[in-house]
Enzyme design. Structure first.
Site, PDB file in Angstrom:
ATOM      1  N   CYS A  38      -5.356  -2.481   3.024  1.00  0.00           N
ATOM      2  CA  CYS A  38      -5.230  -2.303   4.471  1.00  0.00           C
ATOM      3  C   CYS A  38      -6.351  -3.062   5.194  1.00  0.00           C
ATOM      4  CB  CYS A  38      -5.218  -0.818   4.806  1.00  0.00           C
ATOM      5  SG  CYS A  38      -4.797  -0.442   6.525  1.00  0.00           S
ATOM      6  N   GLU A  90       0.829  -1.206   0.000  1.00  0.00           N
ATOM      7  CA  GLU A  90       0.000   0.000   0.000  1.00  0.00           C
ATOM      8  C   GLU A  90       0.869   1.264   0.000  1.00  0.00           C
ATOM      9  OE1 GLU A  90      -3.382   2.095   2.910  1.00  0.00           O
ATOM     10  OE2 GLU A  90      -2.102   0.470   3.661  1.00  0.00           O
ATOM     11  N   LYS A  99      -9.804   2.284  -2.964  1.00  0.00           N
ATOM     12  CA  LYS A  99     -10.257   1.763  -1.682  1.00  0.00           C
ATOM     13  C   LYS A  99     -11.660   2.256  -1.359  1.00  0.00           C
ATOM     14  CE  LYS A  99      -8.660   1.269   3.116  1.00  0.00           C
ATOM     15  NZ  LYS A  99      -7.619   1.682   4.100  1.00  0.00           N
TER      16      LYS A  99
END
Length: 570
Positions: free
Chosen positions: A438, A317, A381
């Site tokens: 994440c 990430e 995301k």
């Protein structure tokens, strides 16, 4: 000796052969700060059942006193009435228990406030104590509901499983959700026991964990031989049988050999282990890019030729301290380092060109880079971290007026992706990919699309915020359980660890531990041909388990009420 029953009346009872009745009696009769302190301490013990410790008996040390404390909640009085007062007392016990459990399990969150200590250190109490105190309200509600269903004997264990199971599910849904260290993870980190998640999911494991670990509380129930002994010994015996059955079933489910591999796919996961305080410093952009490129092309063995031996390189990430799509020179350097047919899949921040009058919108994304620059689709995301990547809308203006901001230094915070549901990402050379970034990987039932079955779960993350603490290990354990629930292999690239490849049974085929710099070369395991029950039905079976626990608790309570009514008539 006397014991306090569920109506608050004291009655004489014989001690059990185990000598636990006096202890249970003393715990039930605690009050005030002693009661809250004992509840907090019991909850804190439960954190030892979570990764990286995985000491399952610790959850017994947490839940058994909780049962005894709830037994004593009937001694509370309130102007609201005995029933409401008892529920309120149970709720306070549950809040203190949850506060202790989450404080002991999430203390490592404080490390994130020290990365830029000059800006965030003063807020550490909000993360280390404030968040557990707020989330403890879910346990308070669960304990209160359980106490409303309470009755003496084994059925109160089912009432507690119903209350906590429902509360944990709500914790994973409300206010964007935060199902971190859900109690089911006590069973979800052992390879044999975690196989049950393929049927009932994480929340089903939570119900099972409460039923198993709270059952020993009945050993302290009063009574002599015969039926009373059966009621006392039955739940712990059933818990042992259930635990053994889960382990045996899991062992039988595991295949004897490794999973077949997806032909033609050779993965290289890069873990650069860049310190968090250096990672987002623009002055380090050249050094960071060189570090990733150097690791990506490193030879791991005499017969390995670096990038020429891999088809897909995966970086974690937010790999760049700059917007890679706006840096043609960096894209050319990456493209020139990639051999023909090799693709880089990387986490990266990106920005959309704003419309007139709008601010620049930033996204936490997964991009693909080839020899010709950025290629193919992308993933933005969807489930952002509150206060980490954005400030929630209802309090955004107030918090900014007070000088507070999100951890990631992006003007206005990140914008969530626009997709209404998670869709597969088409990566050339790979089966359909279910991407997550994440902590998106901690949400059961939300990591894989339902319309098209993916061939792998791809999770890129940066756990460097939390250093060498239980946090990264807990994060990996939860992501690993998603592979079992969905029957899909997990490929996980993390900045500081844990990077790993996990097959659809949860078996780790390769791993880079926390703080390790290096690369991991692995083939891609195939997914299961058919989704396991949880992948098909989601939380339906968990809901059936909750309904079963509720039914047991209600039937026992109605029978007790009927028995008391007949006694009064006689």
């Amino acid at each position: 000796m006397q014991h306090t029953d569920t109506n608050g009346a004291a009655r004489a009872v014989p001690a059990t052969p185990f000598g636990l009745t006096p202890l249970a009696h003393r715990v039930a009769l605690t009050s005030g700060w002693v009661r809250l302190g004992l509840a907090w301490l019991a909850g804190a013990c439960g954190a030892l059942a979570m990764p990286p410790f995985g000491f399952l008996p610790a959850l017994c040390l947490a839940l058994v006193p909780a049962v005894w404390l709830l037994d004593g909640a009937a001694t509370a009085s309130s102007r609201l009435g005995r029933r409401a007062g008892t529920a309120l007392a149970a709720g306070v016990i549950g809040w203190a228990w949850g506060f202790g459990y989450l404080t002991a399990g999430l203390w490592w969150l404080g490390a994130a406030f020290l990365v830029e200590a000059d800006q965030f250190a003063y807020l550490m109490p909000l993360g280390v104590l404030g968040l557990p105190a707020a989330l403890g309200l879910f346990y308070g509600a669960g304990f209160a509901v359980a106490r409303l269903l309470w009755s003496p004997g084994p059925a109160r264990i089912a009432a507690l499983a119903f209350g906590i199971g429902g509360a944990e599910w709500l914790r994973g849904q409300l206010f964007t959700g935060f199902p971190w260290n859900t109690l089911g993870m006590a069973l979800g980190q052992n390879l044999w026991l975690m196989q049950a998640a393929s049927v009932v999911g994480l929340y089903g494991l939570t119900v099972l964990a409460v039923l198993i670990c709270a059952a020993p509380a009945t050993l302290a129930d009063p009574g002599g031989p015969g039926r009373a002994a059966l009621r006392r010994l039955g739940p712990p015996g059933a818990a042992l049988v259930l635990l053994a059955g889960l382990a045996l079933g899991g062992a039988l489910r595991l295949p004897s050999g490794p999973m077949p591999e997806v032909p033609g796919v050779r993965l290289r996961l890069v873990q650069a282990a860049i310190p968090q305080d250096a990672r987002f410093n623009p002055r380090n952009r050249e050094g960071i890019l060189e570090r990733y490129l150097g690791l990506s092309d490193s030879a791991t063995a005499p017969d390995r030729q670096g990038l020429r031996d891999v088809t897909h390189v995966i970086w974690p990430e937010s790999s760049f301290p700059f917007l890679i799509q706006r840096d043609p020179q960096a894209l050319r350097r990456i493209g020139s380092a990639l051999p023909p047919g090799t693709l880089l899949v990387t986490g990266a921040a990106r920005a959309d060109e704003p419309l007139p009058g709008e601010r620049l919108r930033f996204y936490n994304s997964i991009l693909m880079i080839g020899q010709d620059g950025i290629v193919g689709g992308r993933y933005d995301k969807l489930h952002l971290v509150p206060f980490g990547e954005y400030l929630p809308d209802p309090v955004d203006g107030l918090l900014r007026a007070l000088g507070l901001k999100q951890f990631v230094a992006v003007p206005g915070g990140f914008t969530p992706g626009e997709a209404q549901e998670r869709l597969p990402l088409a990566v050339p050379g790979l089966p359909p990919v279910a991407p997550s970034i994440c902590y998106e990987a901690i949400f059961p039932g939300a990591v894989a699309p339902h319309r098209e079955r993916p061939g792998l779960l791809l999770n890129v993350t940066n756990d460097g915020w939390f250093g060498d603490t239980p946090g990264p290990r807990q994060h990996f354990a939860q992501a690993r359980l998603r592979a079992v629930e969905e029957g899909i292999p997990l490929v996980r690239a993390a900045n500081t660890g844990i990077s790993a490849v996990v097959d659809p049974y949860g078996r780790v085929t390769g791993m880079l531990s926390v703080g390790t710099e290096g690369v991991l070369d692995r083939p891609l395991p195939r997914n299961l041909r058919e989704s396991p029950p949880y992948g098909r039905f989601g939380d339906v079976l968990f809901c059936a388990m909750l309904l079963g626990c509720l039914s047991l608790a209600v039937v026992a309570r109605v029978r007790r009420a009927s028995g008391q009514s007949r006694g009064a008539l006689l």
